[in-house]
Scaffold this motif. Structure first.
Motif, PDB file in Angstrom:
ATOM      1  N   MET A   1       0.833  -1.211   0.000  1.00 52.91           N
ATOM      2  CA  MET A   1       0.000   0.000   0.000  1.00 52.91           C
ATOM      3  C   MET A   1       0.863   1.255   0.000  1.00 52.91           C
ATOM      4  O   MET A   1       0.613   2.209  -0.730  1.00 52.91           O
ATOM      5  CB  MET A   1      -0.870   0.021   1.265  1.00 52.91           C
TER       6      MET A   1
ATOM      7  N   TRP B   1       3.815   1.656  -1.088  1.00 57.98           N
ATOM      8  CA  TRP B   1       4.443   1.905  -2.398  1.00 57.98           C
ATOM      9  C   TRP B   1       3.442   2.562  -3.337  1.00 57.98           C
ATOM     10  O   TRP B   1       3.783   3.489  -4.072  1.00 57.98           O
ATOM     11  CB  TRP B   1       4.946   0.574  -2.987  1.00 57.98           C
ATOM     12  N   LEU B   2       2.202   2.104  -3.281  1.00 53.97           N
ATOM     13  CA  LEU B   2       1.165   2.687  -4.142  1.00 53.97           C
ATOM     14  C   LEU B   2       0.947   4.163  -3.784  1.00 53.97           C
ATOM     15  O   LEU B   2       0.864   5.019  -4.669  1.00 53.97           O
ATOM     16  CB  LEU B   2      -0.149   1.906  -3.997  1.00 53.97           C
TER      17      LEU B   2
ATOM     18  N   ARG C   1       3.854   6.081  -5.106  1.00 53.26           N
ATOM     19  CA  ARG C   1       3.867   6.159  -6.557  1.00 53.26           C
ATOM     20  C   ARG C   1       2.780   7.119  -7.058  1.00 53.26           C
ATOM     21  O   ARG C   1       2.973   7.851  -8.011  1.00 53.26           O
ATOM     22  CB  ARG C   1       3.653   4.753  -7.138  1.00 53.26           C
ATOM     23  N   GLN C   2       1.631   7.107  -6.381  1.00 47.37           N
ATOM     24  CA  GLN C   2       0.511   7.950  -6.805  1.00 47.37           C
ATOM     25  C   GLN C   2       0.733   9.411  -6.466  1.00 47.37           C
ATOM     26  O   GLN C   2       0.316  10.283  -7.209  1.00 47.37           O
ATOM     27  CB  GLN C   2      -0.742   7.503  -6.035  1.00 47.37           C
TER      28      GLN C   2
ATOM     29  N   ILE D   1       4.536  13.176  -6.910  1.00 47.17           N
ATOM     30  CA  ILE D   1       4.697  14.531  -7.449  1.00 47.17           C
ATOM     31  C   ILE D   1       4.287  15.555  -6.395  1.00 47.17           C
ATOM     32  O   ILE D   1       5.003  16.530  -6.142  1.00 47.17           O
ATOM     33  CB  ILE D   1       3.882  14.691  -8.744  1.00 47.17           C
TER      34      ILE D   1
ATOM     35  N   GLU E   1      -9.602   9.892  -7.101  1.00 49.38           N
ATOM     36  CA  GLU E   1      -9.712   8.463  -7.403  1.00 49.38           C
ATOM     37  C   GLU E   1     -11.144   8.086  -7.731  1.00 49.38           C
ATOM     38  O   GLU E   1     -11.399   7.271  -8.614  1.00 49.38           O
ATOM     39  CB  GLU E   1      -9.221   7.636  -6.206  1.00 49.38           C
TER      40      GLU E   1
ATOM     41  N   ALA F   1     -11.826   9.318 -11.285  1.00 48.48           N
ATOM     42  CA  ALA F   1     -11.178   8.508 -12.328  1.00 48.48           C
ATOM     43  C   ALA F   1     -11.615   7.049 -12.256  1.00 48.48           C
ATOM     44  O   ALA F   1     -11.291   6.265 -13.137  1.00 48.48           O
ATOM     45  CB  ALA F   1      -9.662   8.607 -12.175  1.00 48.48           C
ATOM     46  N   GLY F   2     -12.338   6.684 -11.208  1.00 40.56           N
ATOM     47  CA  GLY F   2     -12.787   5.291 -11.067  1.00 40.56           C
ATOM     48  C   GLY F   2     -11.712   4.365 -10.536  1.00 40.56           C
ATOM     49  O   GLY F   2     -11.927   3.163 -10.435  1.00 40.56           O
ATOM     50  N   THR F   3     -10.542   4.913 -10.178  1.00 37.47           N
ATOM     51  CA  THR F   3      -9.456   4.024  -9.766  1.00 37.47           C
ATOM     52  C   THR F   3      -9.680   3.405  -8.388  1.00 37.47           C
ATOM     53  O   THR F   3      -8.991   2.460  -8.029  1.00 37.47           O
ATOM     54  CB  THR F   3      -8.103   4.761  -9.761  1.00 37.47           C
TER      55      THR F   3
ATOM     56  N   GLN G   1     -12.062   1.645  -7.877  1.00 36.99           N
ATOM     57  CA  GLN G   1     -12.507   0.294  -8.243  1.00 36.99           C
ATOM     58  C   GLN G   1     -11.333  -0.614  -8.574  1.00 36.99           C
ATOM     59  O   GLN G   1     -11.466  -1.836  -8.558  1.00 36.99           O
ATOM     60  CB  GLN G   1     -13.451   0.358  -9.449  1.00 36.99           C
ATOM     61  N   PHE G   2     -10.189  -0.014  -8.921  1.00 40.95           N
ATOM     62  CA  PHE G   2      -8.978  -0.823  -9.111  1.00 40.95           C
ATOM     63  C   PHE G   2      -8.390  -1.177  -7.751  1.00 40.95           C
ATOM     64  O   PHE G   2      -8.152  -2.340  -7.449  1.00 40.95           O
ATOM     65  CB  PHE G   2      -7.956  -0.060  -9.954  1.00 40.95           C
ATOM     66  N   ALA G   3      -8.216  -0.144  -6.930  1.00 38.78           N
ATOM     67  CA  ALA G   3      -7.556  -0.357  -5.633  1.00 38.78           C
ATOM     68  C   ALA G   3      -8.370  -1.298  -4.743  1.00 38.78           C
ATOM     69  O   ALA G   3      -7.820  -2.175  -4.080  1.00 38.78           O
ATOM     70  CB  ALA G   3      -7.345   0.978  -4.931  1.00 38.78           C
ATOM     71  N   TRP G   4      -9.692  -1.121  -4.764  1.00 36.77           N
ATOM     72  CA  TRP G   4     -10.529  -1.887  -3.846  1.00 36.77           C
ATOM     73  C   TRP G   4     -10.779  -3.306  -4.329  1.00 36.77           C
ATOM     74  O   TRP G   4     -11.390  -4.097  -3.631  1.00 36.77           O
ATOM     75  CB  TRP G   4     -11.858  -1.149  -3.616  1.00 36.77           C
TER      76      TRP G   4
ATOM     77  N   TRP H   1      -6.710   0.312   3.004  1.00 38.29           N
ATOM     78  CA  TRP H   1      -6.409   1.319   1.967  1.00 38.29           C
ATOM     79  C   TRP H   1      -6.536   2.715   2.553  1.00 38.29           C
ATOM     80  O   TRP H   1      -5.646   3.552   2.418  1.00 38.29           O
ATOM     81  CB  TRP H   1      -7.395   1.106   0.815  1.00 38.29           C
TER      82      TRP H   1
END
Lengths: 326, 311
Positions: free
Chosen positions: A1, A3-4, A7-8, A11, A90, A93-95, A97-100, A109
Motif C-alpha cells: 500500500m 508503495w502505491l 507512486r501515486q 509529485i 480516485e 477517475a474510477g481508480t 474500483q482498481f484499488a478496492w 487502503w
C-alpha cells in the motif's frame, strides 16, 4: 500500500518538499541577518541604557515579512492540493474500483493513505512553523504581540494542528462529494470559516480573562507579551464610560465629567488643582487581558481543538467510505 | 439444488461459485435489481446478458462486494462478499470504465499488484503485453482504449482469482483481440477451474465461449441456467395464423409475432409440441435473447432457479 501511495502522490510530495526547501533556504539566510541586526541593536541600546524603547525597531525586510505572514495560508494548501484530491480524484477517475479489488480491504487502503497524508501535513506545518518561529524570535522579544492572530497563528504548535485539520477537511470533503473541484471549494471555504470563527468567538475565552482596575492617574502594563481584550474607564457609579474620538480626555476620562480646573492641567505643566485630583480619584481605569504566561496554554488548547476537529473529519471519511457502497 | 443428471458438454457440475436468493438493490426509489435468484456452478463461463439498465453492473458489483444488497442473500465462493483480504484475493472484478491509474505505466500497475495481492503472476502480464506489443513503461493514459483494456485484463488474470467478474470487457477490443481474449479465458477456465461471469452485448462472442447464461431484463432475472439446456428447452414454432391457446396452455410462450399469414412463437417447452400445424425449430442464443428482451413479463424465479429439476 505504501508503495502505491508513494507512486501515486510522489509529485505532490516532491513539490511540497521543494517548496519547503526553498522556503527554508530563504528563511535561514534572512534569519541570520535578522539575528545579527538584533544583536547589534541590543549592544547599542545597552551602551546607551535605552533598551526599553526598542519597540519601534523593525527587523528583516518587507518582502520576507510578507512571506512570513503569508504562511497563514500554508496549512490550507495541503488541504486543497493533498487532502481534497485524495479520495475525490480516485473516485472521479474510477481508480478506487482498481484499488478496492486488490486483496486489500478498503479500511487498510484508507488507513494507510490517511496516515501518510496526515504525516505529510504535520511535517509541512511543523517545518514551516519551526522556521517562522525561529526567524521571528528577535521580533517576538521586541514587539510583545505574541497573541496577535498574525503571529500567534504562524508560530509554535498551532500550524501543525491547522495543517492536520486542513488535510482531514479536504479528505472528508472529497469522500463525501467525490469530485475534486467541489471538494477543493468546500475545503477552502470550510477552512477559512472554521479558523475565523474560532479566532473571533472561542479563542478569547479559552481561559477566564484577568481584569485589573487601577487609578486613572497611574498606569498599568502587565508583564511580557500579554493579550489585551478590553480596556476603558469606569465612572463613580461603576458604569463604563463611552469613549468617542472627538472630545478631550484627561487621563482617559472625558473632560465633560471633570471640573473646568482640570482642563488647564492638560494644557500646562501645572500641578493639578486638588479639585481635579479629587474628581479623577472617583474614576478607575481597567484592563481585561490574557497574561503572557498563558501563551503555551492557549497554543495547547487551540491545537487540541483542531486535532479534535481533524479526528471527527477522519471518522466522517471512514463512515462515508466503509459503510456506504463503493 | 444441483441437478444430478449429466449436463451435456460437462461432467458433474461442482459446487456453486455464485448463489443468490432474492437479491435486491435499490438506489433511493430506483430499483436496480429485484428478487434476483441465480446460481452459477464452479468452472463455468457464464454470459450475463440484458438490455442497457437491466441491472447487469449492479449484479456484478454486488457479487464483488463493492455494494451491499438492500435485501436478499448473496454467496460467492462459499461466503458472503466482505472486506477481507482472503475473499478479495479470490475475486477479480473489472469494471466497465476500465479503471487504471492514468499516469502510471503498466509496469507500475504490475508492481502495485505485486504489493497488494498474495498471489501475483507478474511474468504472465509482461509476457502477454509484450506479445501484444503494448509498451510496459508508457503511462496507461497514453495508450489506446483497446490497449488499456488489454492491460486491465492481463492484470486481473495475474491476480489468479477463483471468480472473475467482467463488465463488458471486450467492448473496446477489435474482433481479433476479442477472439484471442475469449480464447485465453476459456484456457484459464479449463486449466485452473476458474469461474467467469462476463457481461456483453456481443451475443455471437458469448455463444462461442459461454456454457452458462444469466439473462436480466427490467431489473429481474428472466433466465438462468446451463446454456445448452436452455437452448434445448426452447423452440421457435412457426404455423398458420390461428388460435394459439392450446399451445399457450401446455407451454410457456415467451414471445408471439403475428403477421397476416403466419404466427411465430418462442416457447419454453413443457413436453413435445402436439399441434402438427406448427413447425418447431431450434433456437440460437441470439433468438433466445431477443425473445426475452422483447417480453416484459415478470419472471418466474421458482422455475428458473435451477435448470433440470423441472424436467
Amino acid at each position: 500500500m505504501t508503495w502505491l501511495v508513494w507512486r501515486q502522490h510522489r509529485i505532490q510530495f516532491l513539490v511540497g518538499a521543494a517548496l519547503l526547501a526553498a522556503f527554508a533556504v530563504l528563511i535561514v539566510i534572512t534569519g541570520v541577518q535578522v539575528a545579527n541586526q538584533y544583536h547589534a541593536a541590543q549592544m547599542a541600546c545597552a551602551a546607551s541604557h535605552a533598551c526599553r524603547n526598542q519597540g519601534g525597531l523593525f527587523l528583516g525586510s518587507h518582502a520576507v515579512g510578507f512571506l512570513i505572514i503569508s504562511t497563514l495560508g500554508a496549512p490550507a494548501l495541503v488541504g486543497l492540493f493533498v487532502g481534497a484530491p485524495m479520495v475525490a480524484a480516485e473516485a472521479e477517475a474510477g481508480t478506487t474500483q482498481f484499488a478496492w479489488m486488490q486483496s486489500v480491504t478498503r479500511k487498510r487502503w484508507l488507513t494507510v493513505k490517511i496516515g501518510w497524508m496526515l504525516l505529510a501535513a504535520a511535517i509541512w506545518g511543523g517545518a514551516i512553523s519551526a522556521l517562522v518561529t525561529w526567524w521571528e524570535g528577535p521580533n517576538n522579544a521586541l514587539q510583545l504581540d505574541a497573541f496577535d492572530p498574525g503571529r500567534f497563528d504562524i508560530m509554535g504548535v498551532v500550524p501543525v494542528a491547522y495543517s492536520l485539520f486542513a488535510v482531514a477537511l479536504g479528505i472528508a470533503a472529497g469522500a463525501l462529494l467525490r469530485r475534486v473541484l467541489p471538494a477543493i471549494a468546500v475545503t477552502l471555504a470550510g477552512f477559512i470559516a472554521v479558523r475565523a470563527l474560532i479566532i473571533l468567538l472561542l479563542r478569547p475565552h479559552y481561559m477566564n480573562a484577568v481584569t485589573v482596575f487601577y487609578k486613572v492617574t497611574s498606569g498599568f502594563t502587565p508583564p511580557g507579551s500579554y493579550w489585551s481584550l478590553a480596556s476603558g474607564v469606569v465612572g463613580p457609579n461603576g458604569q463604563q464610560l463611552a469613549q468617542p474620538n472627538n472630545i478631550n480626555y484627561i487621563d482617559g476620562v472625558p473632560a465633560s465629567y471633570l471640573p473646568a480646573a482640570c482642563t488647564q492641567v492638560s494644557r500646562g505643566a501645572f500641578t493639578p488643582p486638588p479639585s481635579c485630583t479629587q474628581a479623577l480619584s472617583h474614576f478607575r481605569a481597567f484592563l481585561t487581558y490574557q497574561p503572557a504566561d498563558r501563551y503555551w496554554t492557549f497554543q495547547g488548547i487551540e491545537t487540541g481543538i483542531f486535532l479534535a476537529l481533524a479526528a471527527i473529519l477522519i471518522a466522517v471519511t471512514a463512515v462515508a467510505l466503509l459503510r456506504r457502497d463503493a | 439444488m444441483i441437478p444430478m443428471h449429466e449436463v451435456p458438454g460437462n461432467a458433474l457440475p461442482g459446487p456453486a461459485a455464485i448463489e443468490t436468493t432474492g437479491l435486491t438493490k435499490r438506489y433511493g426509489k430506483v430499483t436496480a435489481l429485484s428478487g434476483c435468484t441465480v446460481s452459477v456452478p464452479e468452472g463455468r463461463i457464464c454470459a450475463l446478458i440484458g438490455p442497457n439498465g437491466a441491472g447487469k453492473t449492479t449484479l456484478l458489483r454486488l457479487l464483488a462486494g463493492l455494494s451491499r444488497p438492500t435485501a436478499g442473500q448473496v454467496t460467492v465462493n462459499g461466503t458472503t462478499p466482505r472486506q477481507d483480504p482472503a475473499f478479495l484475493a479470490d475475486i477479480g472484478f473489472l469494471a466497465q470504465e476500465i479503471p487504471l491509474y492514468r499516469r502510471l505505466s503498466a509496469e507500475d500497475h504490475i508492481r502495485v499488484g505485486a504489493h497488494l495481492n498474495p498471489r501475483w503472476d507478474a511474468e504472465s502480464v509482461r509476457e502477454r503485453l509484450t506479445g501484444l506489443k503494448i509498451p510496459l513503461d508508457r503511462a496507461v493514459g497514453k495508450l489506446s482504449g483497446g490497449q488499456r483494456a488489454q492491460v486491465a485484463l492481463a492484470l486481473i488474470l495475474a491476480k489468479q482469482p477463483r471468480l472473475l467478474l467482467l463488465d463488458e470487457p471486450v467492448a473496446a477490443l477489435d474482433p481479433l483481440a476479442r477472439r484471442n481474449f475469449l480464447g485465453l479465458l476459456a484456457d484459464a477456465v479449463a486449466a485452473d477451474g476458474l469461474t467467469v461471469v462476463l457481461s456483453s452485448h456481443l451475443v455471437a462472442d458469448l455463444e462461442r465461449v459461454c456454457d452458462h447464461l444469466i439473462m436480466l431484463a427490467s431489473s429481474r432475472v428472466q433466465l438462468c441456467g446451463d446454456l445448452e439446456e436452455l437452448l434445448a428447452e426452447h423452440r421457435i414454432l412457426i404455423g398458420p395464423r390461428k388460435d394459439t391457446t392450446a399451445i399457450e396452455r401446455s407451454h410457456r410462450v415467451v414471445q408471439i409475432n403475428r403477421t397476416p399469414r403466419q404466427t411465430t412463437l418462442l416457447v419454453r417447452l413443457n413436453g413435445p409440441v402436439a399441434d402438427p400445424a406448427f413447425e418447431a425449430s431450434d433456437v440460437s442464443l441470439e433468438e433466445l435473447v431477443l425473445g426475452y428482451m422483447g417480453q416484459d413479463a415478470p419472471s418466474e424465479p421458482a422455475q428458473l432457479t435451477t435448470v433440470g429439476e423441472e424436467q
